[in-house]
Structure formats: C-alpha cells, structure tokens
Design a protein around this motif. Sequence first.
Motif, PDB file in Angstrom:
ATOM      1  N   LEU A   1       0.806  -1.222   0.000  1.00  0.00           N
ATOM      2  CA  LEU A   1       0.000   0.000   0.000  1.00  0.00           C
ATOM      3  C   LEU A   1       0.841   1.275   0.000  1.00  0.00           C
ATOM      4  O   LEU A   1       0.496   2.241  -0.702  1.00  0.00           O
ATOM      5  CB  LEU A   1      -0.949  -0.015   1.202  1.00  0.00           C
ATOM      6  CG  LEU A   1      -1.914   1.173   1.314  1.00  0.00           C
ATOM      7  CD1 LEU A   1      -2.825   1.228   0.097  1.00  0.00           C
ATOM      8  CD2 LEU A   1      -2.722   1.087   2.605  1.00  0.00           C
ATOM      9  N   PRO A   2       1.968   1.363   0.743  1.00  0.00           N
ATOM     10  CA  PRO A   2       2.757   2.611   0.723  1.00  0.00           C
ATOM     11  C   PRO A   2       3.302   2.986  -0.648  1.00  0.00           C
ATOM     12  O   PRO A   2       3.698   4.148  -0.862  1.00  0.00           O
ATOM     13  CB  PRO A   2       3.894   2.311   1.705  1.00  0.00           C
ATOM     14  CG  PRO A   2       3.349   1.286   2.633  1.00  0.00           C
ATOM     15  CD  PRO A   2       2.473   0.430   1.765  1.00  0.00           C
ATOM     16  N   LEU A   3       3.335   2.055  -1.600  1.00  0.00           N
ATOM     17  CA  LEU A   3       3.848   2.389  -2.945  1.00  0.00           C
ATOM     18  C   LEU A   3       2.998   3.443  -3.637  1.00  0.00           C
ATOM     19  O   LEU A   3       3.455   4.085  -4.589  1.00  0.00           O
ATOM     20  CB  LEU A   3       3.916   1.125  -3.804  1.00  0.00           C
ATOM     21  CG  LEU A   3       4.941   0.063  -3.372  1.00  0.00           C
ATOM     22  CD1 LEU A   3       4.892  -1.122  -4.322  1.00  0.00           C
ATOM     23  CD2 LEU A   3       6.343   0.656  -3.339  1.00  0.00           C
TER      24      LEU A   3
ATOM     25  N   MET B   1       7.514  -9.606  -2.992  1.00  0.00           N
ATOM     26  CA  MET B   1       7.859  -8.699  -1.905  1.00  0.00           C
ATOM     27  C   MET B   1       9.315  -8.256  -1.997  1.00  0.00           C
ATOM     28  O   MET B   1       9.657  -7.123  -1.644  1.00  0.00           O
ATOM     29  CB  MET B   1       7.588  -9.355  -0.556  1.00  0.00           C
ATOM     30  CG  MET B   1       6.109  -9.610  -0.292  1.00  0.00           C
ATOM     31  SD  MET B   1       5.086  -8.115  -0.491  1.00  0.00           S
ATOM     32  CE  MET B   1       5.762  -7.064   0.796  1.00  0.00           C
ATOM     33  N   GLN B   2      10.191  -9.126  -2.472  1.00  0.00           N
ATOM     34  CA  GLN B   2      11.582  -8.717  -2.680  1.00  0.00           C
ATOM     35  C   GLN B   2      11.657  -7.582  -3.711  1.00  0.00           C
ATOM     36  O   GLN B   2      12.422  -6.636  -3.556  1.00  0.00           O
ATOM     37  CB  GLN B   2      12.416  -9.915  -3.145  1.00  0.00           C
ATOM     38  CG  GLN B   2      12.671 -10.959  -2.073  1.00  0.00           C
ATOM     39  CD  GLN B   2      13.636 -10.445  -1.013  1.00  0.00           C
ATOM     40  OE1 GLN B   2      14.734  -9.995  -1.310  1.00  0.00           O
ATOM     41  NE2 GLN B   2      13.197 -10.495   0.247  1.00  0.00           N
TER      42      GLN B   2
ATOM     43  N   PHE C   1      12.922  -3.610  -3.189  1.00  0.00           N
ATOM     44  CA  PHE C   1      13.896  -3.056  -4.137  1.00  0.00           C
ATOM     45  C   PHE C   1      13.369  -1.751  -4.739  1.00  0.00           C
ATOM     46  O   PHE C   1      14.083  -0.736  -4.807  1.00  0.00           O
ATOM     47  CB  PHE C   1      14.185  -4.075  -5.245  1.00  0.00           C
ATOM     48  CG  PHE C   1      15.262  -3.653  -6.198  1.00  0.00           C
ATOM     49  CD1 PHE C   1      16.570  -4.032  -6.001  1.00  0.00           C
ATOM     50  CD2 PHE C   1      14.963  -2.872  -7.314  1.00  0.00           C
ATOM     51  CE1 PHE C   1      17.572  -3.654  -6.882  1.00  0.00           C
ATOM     52  CE2 PHE C   1      15.951  -2.486  -8.207  1.00  0.00           C
ATOM     53  CZ  PHE C   1      17.262  -2.871  -7.984  1.00  0.00           C
ATOM     54  N   VAL C   2      12.112  -1.762  -5.165  1.00  0.00           N
ATOM     55  CA  VAL C   2      11.501  -0.563  -5.760  1.00  0.00           C
ATOM     56  C   VAL C   2      11.440   0.576  -4.744  1.00  0.00           C
ATOM     57  O   VAL C   2      11.659   1.746  -5.083  1.00  0.00           O
ATOM     58  CB  VAL C   2      10.094  -0.895  -6.301  1.00  0.00           C
ATOM     59  CG1 VAL C   2       9.348   0.383  -6.680  1.00  0.00           C
ATOM     60  CG2 VAL C   2      10.193  -1.817  -7.496  1.00  0.00           C
ATOM     61  N   ALA C   3      11.156   0.254  -3.484  1.00  0.00           N
ATOM     62  CA  ALA C   3      11.072   1.295  -2.458  1.00  0.00           C
ATOM     63  C   ALA C   3      12.410   1.989  -2.259  1.00  0.00           C
ATOM     64  O   ALA C   3      12.487   3.225  -2.189  1.00  0.00           O
ATOM     65  CB  ALA C   3      10.591   0.684  -1.145  1.00  0.00           C
ATOM     66  N   ILE C   4      13.489   1.208  -2.168  1.00  0.00           N
ATOM     67  CA  ILE C   4      14.821   1.809  -1.988  1.00  0.00           C
ATOM     68  C   ILE C   4      15.222   2.578  -3.243  1.00  0.00           C
ATOM     69  O   ILE C   4      15.749   3.695  -3.170  1.00  0.00           O
ATOM     70  CB  ILE C   4      15.853   0.716  -1.651  1.00  0.00           C
ATOM     71  CG1 ILE C   4      15.488   0.037  -0.321  1.00  0.00           C
ATOM     72  CG2 ILE C   4      17.253   1.312  -1.572  1.00  0.00           C
ATOM     73  CD1 ILE C   4      16.351  -1.162   0.009  1.00  0.00           C
ATOM     74  N   PHE C   5      14.976   1.978  -4.410  1.00  0.00           N
ATOM     75  CA  PHE C   5      15.284   2.659  -5.681  1.00  0.00           C
ATOM     76  C   PHE C   5      14.571   4.012  -5.771  1.00  0.00           C
ATOM     77  O   PHE C   5      15.169   5.034  -6.098  1.00  0.00           O
ATOM     78  CB  PHE C   5      14.874   1.759  -6.847  1.00  0.00           C
ATOM     79  CG  PHE C   5      14.827   2.445  -8.178  1.00  0.00           C
ATOM     80  CD1 PHE C   5      15.972   2.588  -8.933  1.00  0.00           C
ATOM     81  CD2 PHE C   5      13.639   2.985  -8.672  1.00  0.00           C
ATOM     82  CE1 PHE C   5      15.937   3.236 -10.165  1.00  0.00           C
ATOM     83  CE2 PHE C   5      13.586   3.622  -9.888  1.00  0.00           C
ATOM     84  CZ  PHE C   5      14.749   3.750 -10.635  1.00  0.00           C
TER      85      PHE C   5
ATOM     86  N   PHE D   1      20.941  -4.459  -2.340  1.00  0.00           N
ATOM     87  CA  PHE D   1      20.870  -3.070  -1.862  1.00  0.00           C
ATOM     88  C   PHE D   1      21.741  -2.140  -2.699  1.00  0.00           C
ATOM     89  O   PHE D   1      21.338  -1.016  -3.017  1.00  0.00           O
ATOM     90  CB  PHE D   1      21.278  -3.005  -0.387  1.00  0.00           C
ATOM     91  CG  PHE D   1      20.304  -3.650   0.535  1.00  0.00           C
ATOM     92  CD1 PHE D   1      19.120  -3.021   0.865  1.00  0.00           C
ATOM     93  CD2 PHE D   1      20.553  -4.908   1.074  1.00  0.00           C
ATOM     94  CE1 PHE D   1      18.201  -3.613   1.717  1.00  0.00           C
ATOM     95  CE2 PHE D   1      19.637  -5.503   1.922  1.00  0.00           C
ATOM     96  CZ  PHE D   1      18.462  -4.866   2.245  1.00  0.00           C
ATOM     97  N   GLY D   2      22.941  -2.611  -3.056  1.00  0.00           N
ATOM     98  CA  GLY D   2      23.814  -1.771  -3.890  1.00  0.00           C
ATOM     99  C   GLY D   2      23.203  -1.476  -5.237  1.00  0.00           C
ATOM    100  O   GLY D   2      23.297  -0.354  -5.750  1.00  0.00           O
ATOM    101  N   GLY D   3      22.543  -2.487  -5.831  1.00  0.00           N
ATOM    102  CA  GLY D   3      21.900  -2.259  -7.124  1.00  0.00           C
ATOM    103  C   GLY D   3      20.768  -1.264  -7.030  1.00  0.00           C
ATOM    104  O   GLY D   3      20.611  -0.385  -7.897  1.00  0.00           O
TER     105      GLY D   3
END
Length: 454
Positions: free
Chosen positions: A78-80, A114-115, A119-123, A195-197
């Motif tokens: 939902l936060p997306l 979910m992975q 990833f999308v959230a950090i990106f 995380f680096g990616g």
Amino acid sequence: MSGGRTVIARVETWAGVDTDWVRRPDDPARTRRVDTWVALAFLVAGSLGVELLRSIDALGPFQDSWVWPHVAVLAGTLPLVWRRRWPLAVAAGLSLHFFVVGLTMPGVVASVPMQVVYFVAIFTGVAWARDRRLMIGVVVAIVLLMFGWLTWQFAVGSGIEEALSHDGRLPERQGLFSPASAYVTYSLLINVFYFGGAIALGQAAWRAALQRDRLAEQARTIDAQATSLQRQAVVEERLRIARELHDVVAHHVSVIGIQAAAARRVLRRDADAAETALRSVETSSREAVTQMRELLGTLRSGEDERPDGTRSPEPRLADVPALVEEVSTAGMRVDCRLVEDSPGAVVAVPDPVGLSLYRTVQEALSNIRRHSTASAATVFVRVDRRPEPGFAHGYAEVEVLDDGRPRSGTSGTGLGLLGVRERLAAHGGVSEIGPRVTGGYRVRVRMPLPEEAS
C-alpha cells in the motif's frame, strides 16, 4: 581526519548534495494514478505469492493462518501509492516492514513479489529524494539495519544450521569453502548486490532526470536568446534604415538648396543657365523621392527592391568620386583623391564597409554645406591591405577636410554624427572628428578590412 572528510565530500558530491535542483513529477495527478496501479499490481502478485507458498507448506508458523500473511502483503504494498510523493518515508517504512515481517513471517518477505517491492522502495527513495543529504542518512540507516540483522542472525541465531541441515544433519564439506562460510558469504553477496543495485540504479535515475532538466532549461534559454536576437536584428535593421533615410534626405535637401540658390542668382541674368539650374533641382528632387520610396518599401517588405522588382544597388566606396562630383558647385569646390596600395583596391572593399564609408562622406559633405562657411573641401579615400596594429588585414579610410568656420545659427540635431558612430561600432572602426589646428574641420573614419578570401 582529512581522509574521512574527503570520503564524505565525495559521497555528498555523488549523491547530489551540492545541487539545489529538486526532482518533481511533471504531472503529479498522472504520477499518483500510475503509482496506485503499481501498488495494486504488487498487492495482487504478493497475495498470489503467499497462496503459492502456503500451497507448498513454506509459510512456517503462519502456514495455517489465512489473514496475517495477506495483511503483511497489504502493509508492504500500500505505501507504494505515495512512493514518489514521500520517497524517503516510504523507503524507510518498507525497510522497517522488511525487518519486522522478516522476524515473524520470513516466508512472506522472501517471496519474489515482496523482494521486488523492497527493491523498488529503496530505488525510488534514492531516485526521488528531494533532500539529498537526508537521503544519504536514510540509505545508510537502511543498510546498517539490514546487515546488522543478518549479522545477528549469523552470530546469535540458528539461521545457518536451519538453512543447511538436511534431516537434522549438517552437510559435509565438498567445495573450497566450508558450508557455514559459503552460506554466509553467499548471503552477504546477494544482499550487497540487492541493496547496492537499488541504490546505484536510483542515483543513476536521479542523475538522468537532472541532465534532462538541464538540457530542457538550456533549450528554453537558447529559444529565449534566439527570440532576443531576432528582436535585436529587427531593431538594428530599423536603425540602419533610419540612418540611410537621414543621410539620403540630408544630402539631397542640401544639394537642392544650393542648386535653388544658384538658380535664383542667375534667373534675372541668364534664362538658359537658370533653366539648367532648375532642371538640376528637379533631378535631385526626383532622385531624393525615389530613394526615400525605396527605403520606405524596405521598411514594409524587408526587401530593398525597386517597384519593378529589381534590387536597388547600394552605394559603394568606389562611388565616392561620383558623389563628390555631384555636390561640387561654384559655391563650394570639392576634390576627391584616391590612394590605393594596389590597383582596384577601392573596388574590392566589401559592400557593407564601403556603404558605411560612403554614407560617412555624404554626411560630412552635407554638414559642410549646412553648417560651415567653407568654400572648398577635399575628400581622401585610402585603402591599404598591409597589416597595422588594430588592423590585421589592412583598412579602408575616408577623410573629409574643409577650410571653413562654423556658421552661426545652424546647429544640427546630431543624428548624422550619431549614425557615423553607430556604423563605426558595427564594423569596429576608429574615427577622428573635430576642428583642425590649422583651421577648418576634419572627419576621418577608418574601418578594418576582413581577411581576403583565398
């Protein structure tokens, strides 16, 4: 300490802390709609993943629970909806979600949908963060949290034994590494790339957006400059036409005045001579009207053409002798002398330079007739291709000398000399205008010649 500050400075430069640019959506409403659909798609995919994991008995303690795994997926997707409105808050919140749900329902956070969500959230947090310094802090906190959790699992928990055991037995060593060290190294590498990616791709997206915005701003600046240059060109063309109109009118009016005065003097004594003088007045008048019509036609159409469609040739430096002959009368004798460094040098002077010098002579002679008591004047035309300081490819010069004094009550408007100075500025020339020590007045204008075409 100096090395530490250097590393921090490099990180800040890489992250864009030194720029004031803020990335914002071009269309916030459309962005919100897209993010809503993205969140809905991940919700469906995550719920499907939960059911697939339940079907293969991979949800652990929550295997028999239908509600909580789906609640966890809903809280993680939902936060997306607000990921580009509050990018850092969403990135931090979903990282905390990963930590909490990972401790209680590891099967949920380990699912592929979910992975991708994490990833999308950090990106997005890196790519859309408005406060770049705060972004660095949030990213560092996320990385420390994740790797701290992994370290705790490896050092204190039983994660390694559970992951490696087969029917309660640990596998024997078969490769270059022991099973425990290989598992730890493998897990760390996966998380480093994960995380680096996300961080690297997010920063690359931010840089790309910054570059696009700067290119767009440069394009707007170029368009504004082009518009300004077009307006400036129009103004300069109007000024040019105004100078031409002033010089033509002043020249012909002064000639007409002199010819009319001569006709009046001879009218009573010699009828034939008076008729000749009046014809000269008529010819000068017609020529003045014709040239003024051509200039006014240029103002209307932008083309210097005659009524019959042919282009009206502008005077050149080689036409100065004809001008001198035209204005030389019994009342004032004018001589013209050409000084060339080689035969044909005067004819070879470029038209723009030649026209400016021609108009300078025309204005100077008109001023002599109107404002001076001079009875004689001399016009020098000099062209020299030899280089001199300030004139790398030579120069073209005109000089007008007279022997008179200023006539009282004949002060002008100054527009003629203003036109001379504007032409000088346009061509980068120099001038010497003023009274002579030996008497009379001097107008001397020198303009640089361009490099000869090979």
